[in-house]
Design a protein around this motif. Structure first.
Motif, short mmCIF file in Angstrom:
data_model
loop_
_atom_site.label_atom_id
_atom_site.label_comp_id
_atom_site.label_asym_id
_atom_site.label_seq_id
_atom_site.Cartn_x
_atom_site.Cartn_y
_atom_site.Cartn_z
N LEU C 612 0.84 -1.20 0.00
CA LEU C 612 0.00 0.00 0.00
C LEU C 612 0.88 1.25 0.00
O LEU C 612 0.65 2.19 -0.76
CB LEU C 612 -0.92 0.02 1.22
N GLU C 614 3.81 1.56 -1.05
CA GLU C 614 4.46 1.70 -2.34
C GLU C 614 3.65 2.56 -3.31
O GLU C 614 4.20 3.25 -4.15
CB GLU C 614 4.65 0.32 -2.99
N VAL C 615 2.34 2.45 -3.19
CA VAL C 615 1.51 3.22 -4.13
C VAL C 615 0.89 4.43 -3.45
O VAL C 615 -0.12 4.98 -3.90
CB VAL C 615 0.41 2.34 -4.78
N GLY C 616 1.48 4.86 -2.34
CA GLY C 616 1.06 6.10 -1.70
C GLY C 616 -0.19 5.99 -0.84
O GLY C 616 -0.79 6.99 -0.48
N LEU C 617 -0.59 4.77 -0.52
CA LEU C 617 -1.74 4.62 0.38
C LEU C 617 -1.22 4.33 1.78
O LEU C 617 -0.09 3.87 1.95
CB LEU C 617 -2.64 3.48 -0.10
N GLY C 654 -7.78 5.03 -2.74
CA GLY C 654 -7.46 4.06 -3.78
C GLY C 654 -8.66 3.22 -4.20
O GLY C 654 -8.53 2.40 -5.09
#
Lengths: 344, 223, 658
Positions: C612, C614-617, C654
């Motif tokens: 999470l 990693e994708v900015g969450l 997301g």
């Protein structure tokens, strides 16, 4: 071929284990429980894990209950009392009262799993049990923690000092209970750990005779609760607890390390009541012709799960005090023998 | 087996930034076995991409598909419906699969979702080690079945360097000295004399360019 | 043997005297169900809890031989009880009666009602659709270890099953007990070097007096004995000799020589984990008294928590054994003529240490795991625990279970054990292996299924299976390039689903808990989704609901058989599909019924948090809680704090709303 049937009397840890074990082997099970729910006493116990499992095994009982309820081979009668039981041909016939109505049942084998009653303190008032609300039994404390979530939630934040009194009714020749109830030292120690986690500043004392810790890694429990959890172990069984007119519970005992008479104030006293045979089990044993030992527990014949009556087997604490894993092991053994009896 | 590791998702996101519909392509070969490019990883990466782009307010459609092997064109054909339907493909196969996929589906751009690491063995769940560098001239007969090229940090062919200590490599104490391993193995095989055998230096110069292997007796071409 | 044809379901739709909202049309529901479901009888009633109905339903149960009921209408515990009693009176198991509440949801509509009724019907069908199969098994049992404990197990089991007892050495005790017994073969100089196959059909490889041989068994009992060791450090470095003996030595000695002499036993310095030395000292002291010796037992805690021990203690006192309580350290001084212990009496703390002079001092031993444990554990692929003894330190395995079906522990191999407890273990182990006695074992076909096309034969499942229930089978019919696939053995598998969660190819599906069945439950998730282990989280949730029913309104609980079944994908999918947070509700450390599912879940949580981030969450949208079935309050507290956390974090940016 008609399915073989077994009657299991008692829907606690032992009865449920035996029932599941039999049902899994394709035997039809009739499970009779006097309370409104199956699960027995152990289903009311709290979890004693701190940061990790402390191996009290109370959770196993709830897992079993779930499995029993889903098992189509187990027919459950709750709110049911055995009124009459006896041999009929090669099997057994039993009359129960189920929801105030008589029901007659038959089976080819019987597993007795009637558990225990905590020692009845009503005849002895030295511990003020039943008079002072903060004098409770170990089981009541377990139940309160389970229901309320913590000791503070159950008894209030102002509990500062807690005392456990061991061997209340156990190892007491004066009342004919010359046996150790086996589970109390470990559950008191585990509860002390749980309380310590909730209340870092509370004083926790355990009054004991001989600390009964055994089992893998439990040998160090006595040292561990003293050093890590700052639980004080007092080698004495108090002679008297006073409530009124004091504002806190006053415990009088002789301290074996100083040899002097002491009095100490507590906010909560937990009594480790002895495991005693149930009233009903005596009658069952009589009706079935099963022998009992000198304390009234049902007696094994040849081994601890077979009895003097062919086709009747013993599971769990009705045969003598056991902790939960021991109970489960014993009840599996009972089911194994019953299975061999029916199908072997 | 070819061992690969997952690329940082931000790199993958950057590669596919211009697109609105992509395919994440998995492979049931080595990359599934090394837990980086099978159907499950495809699902995880696809899910991550969707959420990342959603968060940016720039939603993307991500298709998922995994085939037996991306290094054989007959299996790559299975991607055709999805590949034609998307603007770009992220492949979780090894470098071979990625290249082959890119070749077959040109002009659809194909991007790597993994970094191809090495040829190695799976010691236990989640643990891989390099065993072979595909040098093309195997010397394992002389080294007790332990490859000094892949397993010695300096790929030395004739005994350890001076940095070996207590059986460990000077590069890191977590690396066994390959020559210590070779010595121990040869000793247990009773072949210590092989230590004294000289292994000539390899010609690392790629004078013949990229390697090809053609076995005339197997090809379907006629003379 | 399929059980499906045995389902005879009756469906009752109750109008509750018109209390149902107008938007629910029972007739439409009836026709919708009629077209899709399998049942015996269906009826719409005005008021099912009315007086006349009881007899009518009883009559219908009999007429249509119903064995399952589904009752939809208004419902509460009182009404439910009424119907379960009615069902039971007419021979239907109370747990085969399901209720569907058509009133209290706030989102009533015919379509909704059909969907929730269908869901319950599906569950009922699934539960009944479990297919059982009889498997051929060998009744032969292998007992490893021919000491007293192995002999006891062999004797009990041999009543119904053929037993082979092996031992690397040849301990006299066990062999003498087993000599010439029916159904028992004893082999010495034999050790196990390998094991293949599964419960009921184990193939054991032996090294038999230097020769490699193999033999098949249905079940295996490990009965290596614990080894008594003497640690003189625990006795101030005392030297053993004529005046100072180890308890284990003393037990072998002839008691006649002690007539008229003084013997003192020291307990409590060693052997903290068992009751062995306590039981032994009591027995020996009583025997000494019978020979006319004087016997004293020095102890700190008199451990009597086993059948008979308190009685032995009582008997010993009655026979005049001196029991001396001590506190703190002991000092031991020996001379040629006597051994003296100096100790402090707890009731006389200020006084000088007391001197106990005896002719012979007997010191308790410690017990440690048998030296052969590690090698045997590796050969059998069973786990060991604290102190190097067999068995995980986990209540789920007590008393005699191992991490593998068909392999059991008895006696000192999994911790020092006192005689009477040993008998109980022998009874338990006899019951366990007794399953194999008839040559057939019935088991539900619920083990995970493998789709060969998706199996890369990567061995991940094989290595992750805590029960060694997986083999790789090779068959031309298996439709992948290897013509091989993982296969779960029905008798060895405990159905935790860890293999399915770990499979990188999604080739493994666990019946009743397939990815599809699980992900369907989070197709449109509420704010919070909790993946809950059936053994802890899901049961705690049930209990928690009774404490605070409203808390679970915005919570979707997804049950899994073990937290090892929680796939990283489940967590991401829940968030992708709209949840703001995900909880993993798993068992306490060292309490996983399936060895390490909860540890796998810990790793999954970390893995997904990282994914999470990693994708900015926010990684905090995923949390793990370790709890037990009886911790409803902790469940509620965890849900509250998670709700608070996701409220602070705000809506999940997301989520991909379709």
């Amino acid at each position: 071929m008609e399915k073989k049937k077994v009657l299991v009397i008692g829907g606690g840890a032992a009865g449920m284990t035996s029932a599941l074990e039999m049902a899994e082997r394709g035997i039809e099970v009739i499970l009779v429980e006097k309370e409104t729910e199956i699960g027995g006493r152990a289903a009311t116990y709290c979890c004693k894990a701190t940061d990790e499992c402390n191996r009290c095994a109370a959770c196993l009982v709830l897992q079993q209950r779930d499995q029993v309820m889903q098992n189509p081979n187990i027919r459950i009668y709750t709110n049911a009392q055995v009124k009459e039981i006896g041999k009929k041909g090669s099997g057994f016939s039993v009359k129960i009262v189920y929801d105030d109505k008589p029901v007659s049942l038959e089976s080819q084998a019987v597993i007795l799993a009637t558990g225990f009653d905590p020692y009845d303190l009503s005849k002895r008032n030295e511990f003020a049990y039943g008079q002072e609300k903060n004098v409770v039994s170990g089981q009541e404390l377990e139940q309160a923690i389970k229901e309320k979530g913590s000791i503070a939630a159950a008894y209030g934040d102002d509990i500062k000092k807690i005392g456990f009194i061991q061997c209340v009714g156990s190892r007491d020749l004066s009342i004919g209970n010359g046996y150790c109830s086996r589970v109390c030292c470990m559950y008191a120690a585990r509860l002390a750990k749980v309380i310590r986690k909730d209340m870092p500043d509370a004083e926790i004392d355990i009054f004991y005779m001989d600390f009964q810790s055994f089992g893998k890694g439990f040998g160090e429990y006595k040292e561990n609760i003293q050093k890590t959890d700052h639980v004080k172990l007092i080698r004495a069984i108090p002679s008297k607890i006073y409530g009124f007119p004091y504002d806190r519970l006053t415990v009088r005992y002789t301290d074996s390390f100083s040899g002097t008479q002491c009095e100490d104030k507590y906010d909560l006293i937990v009594l480790s009541l002895a495991i005693t045979p149930t009233e009903g089990s005596r009658q069952l044993a009589e009706q079935l012709g099963v022998n009992t030992d000198s304390y009234g527990f049902m007696a094994g014949e040849e081994c601890s799960v077979k009895t003097s009556q062919r086709g009747v087997f013993l599971a769990g604490v009705c045969q003598g005090p056991k902790d939960i894993p021991q109970t489960i092991g014993h009840a599996k053994a009972a089911a194994g023998e019953a299975y061999l009896y029916l199908c072997g | 087996m070819i061992i690969v590791d997952n690329k940082a998702v931000e790199d993958v996101l950057q590669m596919i930034a211009p697109y609105k519909k992509v395919l994440v392509a998995g492979c049931y070969g080595c990359v599934t076995v090394c837990l980086a490019g099978g159907e499950k990883e495809v699902g995880l990466l696809a899910s991550q991409i969707r959420m990342a782009r959603q968060k940016e307010g720039n939603p993307i459609e991500v298709l998922e598909q995994t085939v037996e092997r991306q290094c054989d064109k007959e299996y790559l054909v299975k991607f055709q419906d999805n590949a034609r339907d998307v603007e770009a493909i992220v492949s979780l196969a090894c470098g071979i699969g990625i290249q082959y996929l890119a070749e077959v589906y040109e002009p659809v751009p194909v991007f790597p979702g993994v970094n191809t690491q090495f040829l190695g063995a799976n010691r236990d769940v989640g643990k891989w080690e390099e065993f072979c560098m595909a040098c093309g001239e195997c010397v394992l007969d002389k080294t007790g079945g332990i490859c000094p090229i892949a397993r010695c940090s300096k790929s030395l062919l004739n005994g350890p360097c001076g940095g070996s200590q207590f059986g460990k490599c000077e590069v890191s104490k977590d690396i066994d000295c390959a020559w210590q391993l070779i010595y121990d193995r040869l000793k247990s095989l009773g072949q210590l004399d092989k230590m004294a055998e000289y292994i000539p230096a390899k010609n690392w110069h790629r004078d013949k360019g990229p390697r090809k292997l053609v076995k005339e007796e197997l090809t379907l071409e006629r003379d | 043997m399929g059980k499906n044809e045995n389902i005879r379901l009756g469906i009752y739709l109750c109008d509750c005297e018109g209390k149902l909202v107008q938007s629910i049309d029972l007739n439409k529901i009836k026709s919708a169900i009629q077209s899709s479901a399998d049942f015996e009888y269906i009826r719409i009633a005005d008021l099912l809890c009315g007086k006349m109905e009881k007899e009518k339903i009883a009559h219908e149960i009999e007429k249509y031989s119903l064995n399952r009921l589904l009752i939809a209408g208004c419902t509460d515990p009182f009404i439910e009880r009424q119907f379960t009693v009615l069902a039971e009176e007419n021979g239907i198991n109370r747990y085969e009666v399901e209720f569907v509440d058509l009133i209290k949801s706030g989102k009533e509509s015919t379509k909704w009602a059909v969907s929730i009724i269908s869901e319950v019907l599906l569950q009922m069908q699934e539960r009944s659709a479990i297919v059982y199969e009889d498997f051929n098994v060998l009744p032969e049992v292998l007992v490893i270890g021919c000491g007293k404990e192995g002999a006891a197990a062999a004797l009990a089991v041999s009543e119904k099953q053929p037993v082979t007892v092996i031992d690397h050495d040849s301990p006299r005790e066990g062999i003498n007990l087993l000599n010439g017994k029916r159904n028992i073969t004893v082999k010495t100089g034999v050790k196990v070097v390998g094991l293949e196959g599964f419960p009921g059909q184990f193939l054991v490889r032996f090294l038999d007096n230097g020769k490699h041989v193999k033999q098949s068994f249905g079940a295996i009992i490990v009965a290596l004995e614990a080894q008594a060791v003497f640690d003189k450090v625990k006795y101030n470095g005392v030297q053993l000799g004529e005046r100072v003996l180890r308890l284990s030595q003393f037990r072998q000695s002839d008691k006649d020589q002690y007539a008229g002499r003084k013997v003192a036993f020291v307990l409590g310095q060693a052997d903290q984990d068992s009751l062995l030395s306590y039981a032994a000292a009591l027995t020996e002291a009583i025997a000494l008294r019978e020979k006319g010796a004087e016997a004293s037992i020095l102890y700190d805690d008199m451990k009597v928590s086993a059948d008979q021990l308190e009685q032995d203690y009582e008997r010993a006192r009655a026979r005049g054994v001196n029991f001396l309580k001590y506190n703190g350290e002991l000092q031991i001084v020996t001379t040629d003529v006597a051994a003296t212990v100096r100790y402090r009496e707890p009731f006389l703390p200020q006084s000088e240490p007391i001197r106990l002079v005896s002719d012979c001092l007997v010191l308790a031993d410690d017990y440690q795991s048998n030296a052969a444990t590690e090698e045997l554990a590796a050969a059998l692929e069973v786990r060991t625990g604290p102190g190097g003894f067999f068995q995980d330190d986990n209540v789920h395995f007590l008393p005699v279970m191992s991490n593998r079906e068909g392999i059991y522990f008895v006696g000192g191999c999994h911790g020092p054990i006192h005689g009477i407890e040993l008998n109980k273990e022998v009874e338990a182990v006899k019951a366990e292996v007794g399953r194999f006695a008839s040559g057939k074992v019935r088991a539900p076909l619920l083990q995970p299924r493998v789709t060969a096309e998706q199996c890369a034969v990567c061995l991940t499942c094989y290595r992750c299976c805590p029960h060694h229930a997986i083999e790789i089978v090779h068959d031309q019919s298996l439709n992948n390039m290897y013509h091989s696939a993982a296969h779960m053995n029905a008798l060895a598998c405990r159905r935790c689903g860890t293999c399915a969660a770990e499979c990188p190819g999604k080739a493994i599906q666990l019946p009743l808990f397939s990815d599809q069945e699980i992900l369907q439950q989070v197709s449109k998730p509420p704010k919070l989704v909790a993946y809950a282990c059936e053994n802890s989280g899901a049961l705690a949730a049930e209990y928690a609901r009774s404490l605070d029913p409203r808390l679970q309104e915005n919570l979707q609980i997804v049950s899994v058989p073990c937290s090892g079944k929680i796939d990283a994908l489940y967590l991401l999918k829940a968030l992708e599909r709209g949840a703001d947070g995900v909880l993993l509700l798993v068992c306490h450390k060292e309490n996983c019924k399936y060895v390490w599912g909860n540890e796998r879940a810990d790793k999954r949580k970390e893995q997904v948090q990282r994914r999470l981030e990693e994708v900015g969450l926010e990684g905090d949208r995923v949390e793990i809680v370790h709890l037990a079935a009886n911790q409803g309050n902790q469940f509620n507290a965890s849900v509250r704090s998670m709700v608070e956390r996701i409220n602070q974090l705000g809506a999940n940016p997301g989520k991909v709303i379709k």
